[in-house]
Design an enzyme around this catalytic site. Structure first.
Site, PDB file in Angstrom:
ATOM      1  N   GLY A  42      33.792 -14.992  13.317  1.00 31.64           N
ATOM      2  CA  GLY A  42      33.689 -14.528  14.775  1.00 31.64           C
ATOM      3  C   GLY A  42      32.335 -14.736  15.121  1.00 31.64           C
ATOM      4  O   GLY A  42      31.141 -14.879  14.473  1.00 31.64           O
ATOM      5  N   PRO A  43      31.840 -14.357  16.545  1.00 30.43           N
ATOM      6  CA  PRO A  43      30.677 -14.321  17.135  1.00 30.43           C
ATOM      7  C   PRO A  43      29.915 -13.026  16.564  1.00 30.43           C
ATOM      8  O   PRO A  43      30.536 -12.132  16.009  1.00 30.43           O
ATOM      9  CB  PRO A  43      30.916 -14.387  18.762  1.00 30.43           C
ATOM     10  CG  PRO A  43      32.244 -13.672  18.704  1.00 30.43           C
ATOM     11  CD  PRO A  43      33.044 -13.988  17.598  1.00 30.43           C
ATOM     12  N   ALA A 101      31.409  -8.630  17.154  1.00 29.24           N
ATOM     13  CA  ALA A 101      32.938  -8.795  17.103  1.00 29.24           C
ATOM     14  C   ALA A 101      33.296  -7.465  16.049  1.00 29.24           C
ATOM     15  O   ALA A 101      34.481  -7.405  15.995  1.00 29.24           O
ATOM     16  CB  ALA A 101      33.412 -10.108  16.729  1.00 29.24           C
ATOM     17  N   THR A 133      31.233  -7.160  10.187  1.00 27.95           N
ATOM     18  CA  THR A 133      30.665  -6.145   9.171  1.00 27.95           C
ATOM     19  C   THR A 133      31.581  -4.812   9.148  1.00 27.95           C
ATOM     20  O   THR A 133      31.858  -4.420   7.886  1.00 27.95           O
ATOM     21  CB  THR A 133      29.153  -5.657   9.287  1.00 27.95           C
ATOM     22  OG1 THR A 133      28.374  -7.129   9.341  1.00 27.95           O
ATOM     23  CG2 THR A 133      28.566  -5.110   8.161  1.00 27.95           C
ATOM     24  N   GLU A 175      27.435 -11.659   5.988  1.00 28.08           N
ATOM     25  CA  GLU A 175      26.644 -12.688   6.607  1.00 28.08           C
ATOM     26  C   GLU A 175      26.377 -13.997   5.614  1.00 28.08           C
ATOM     27  O   GLU A 175      25.314 -14.438   5.451  1.00 28.08           O
ATOM     28  CB  GLU A 175      25.216 -12.025   6.933  1.00 28.08           C
ATOM     29  CG  GLU A 175      25.149 -10.971   7.651  1.00 28.08           C
ATOM     30  CD  GLU A 175      25.193 -11.255   9.298  1.00 28.08           C
ATOM     31  OE1 GLU A 175      25.522 -12.297   9.422  1.00 28.08           O
ATOM     32  OE2 GLU A 175      24.666 -10.395  10.086  1.00 28.08           O
ATOM     33  N   CYS A 221      32.261 -15.488  26.571  1.00 31.97           N
ATOM     34  CA  CYS A 221      33.592 -16.191  26.335  1.00 31.97           C
ATOM     35  C   CYS A 221      33.071 -17.793  26.632  1.00 31.97           C
ATOM     36  O   CYS A 221      32.120 -18.037  26.789  1.00 31.97           O
ATOM     37  CB  CYS A 221      34.387 -15.748  27.646  1.00 31.97           C
ATOM     38  SG  CYS A 221      33.708 -16.109  28.996  1.00 31.97           S
ATOM     39  N   HIS A 240      31.412 -18.773  29.977  1.00 33.39           N
ATOM     40  CA  HIS A 240      30.015 -18.232  30.534  1.00 33.39           C
ATOM     41  C   HIS A 240      28.916 -18.542  29.411  1.00 33.39           C
ATOM     42  O   HIS A 240      27.924 -18.046  29.477  1.00 33.39           O
ATOM     43  CB  HIS A 240      30.167 -16.588  30.742  1.00 33.39           C
ATOM     44  CG  HIS A 240      30.952 -16.461  31.950  1.00 33.39           C
ATOM     45  ND1 HIS A 240      32.204 -15.465  32.105  1.00 33.39           N
ATOM     46  CD2 HIS A 240      30.711 -16.866  33.343  1.00 33.39           C
ATOM     47  CE1 HIS A 240      32.386 -15.638  33.216  1.00 33.39           C
ATOM     48  NE2 HIS A 240      31.815 -16.001  33.988  1.00 33.39           N
TER      49      HIS A 240
END
Ligand SMILES: [Zn+2]
Length: 190
Positions: free
Chosen positions: A13-14, A17, A20, A88, A182, A185
């Site tokens: 994911g970004p 989110a 971790t 990561e 999103c 945007h």
């Protein structure tokens, strides 16, 4: 759900989110079951702490900080874990893919959190640029795709937006440099 030993579970994911946090939840779940688990993370990511895995809200667990992914073999030899958690993973080089395969052949479960995309919108490349996280996702038994919230409109955010363009596609930072957006945007550069 039940998986055999040697599973590969990827959390993607970004930024922002909760990847971790989810990795820590899955780690705790195994330790409650008296399984031996270790968390490792790359040295590069020292935004919050050098020896702990930290979330943005400062939940922490002890971790091994590795200069390169090959060091994981030594740690696994010492600890003999049932489960390895890699935080990561995009900040290791692409050898992480081979190391994960080798762990799985030893019946060790591997849980991995990765950033899905760069702020330029590309599948996140490993540090040597020889592969990207798309390969990791393709190899996974199970994938959790997490979303953040777009601060502009409140819809689900799957992309990471760089607030200040530095010209570096891979630029480690926190909320001072990045925010989730999103698709509508998000744009590659401000
Ligand atoms: Zn939006």
């Amino acid at each position: 759900m039940h998986y055999s030993k040697g599973l590969l579970w990827v959390i993607s994911g970004p930024m922002f989110a909760g990847k971790t946090s989810e990795l820590i939840r899955l780690y705790d779940r195994t330790t409650y079951a008296n399984q031996k688990s270790i968390i490792v993370k790359p040295m590069l990511d020292n935004r919050y702490s050098n020896t702990d895995v930290s979330t943005h809200d400062n939940r922490t667990r002890k971790s091994y900080v590795l200069l390169n992914i090959e060091e994981l073999n030594e740690v696994v030899g010492l600890e003999k874990p049932d489960n390895v958690f890699i935080d990561e993973a995009q900040f290791f080089n692409s050898k992480v893919l081979n190391v994960i395969d080798d762990l799985r052949k030893e019946s060790i479960n591997v849980y991995v959190s990765v950033l899905n995309q760069t702020s330029e919108g590309h599948p996140f490349p490993f540090m040597d640029k020889k592969a990207d996280v798309g390969t990791l996702l393709a190899k996974a038994d199970y994938i959790n795709t997490f979303t953040a919230i777009c601060p502009i409109c409140g819809k689900f955010a799957t992309k990471t937006f760089k607030i200040e363009a530095t010209g570096h596609e891979v630029d480690v930072g926190g909320s001072n440099k990045y925010e989730p957006r999103c698709f509508e945007h998000w744009e590659p550069k401000k």
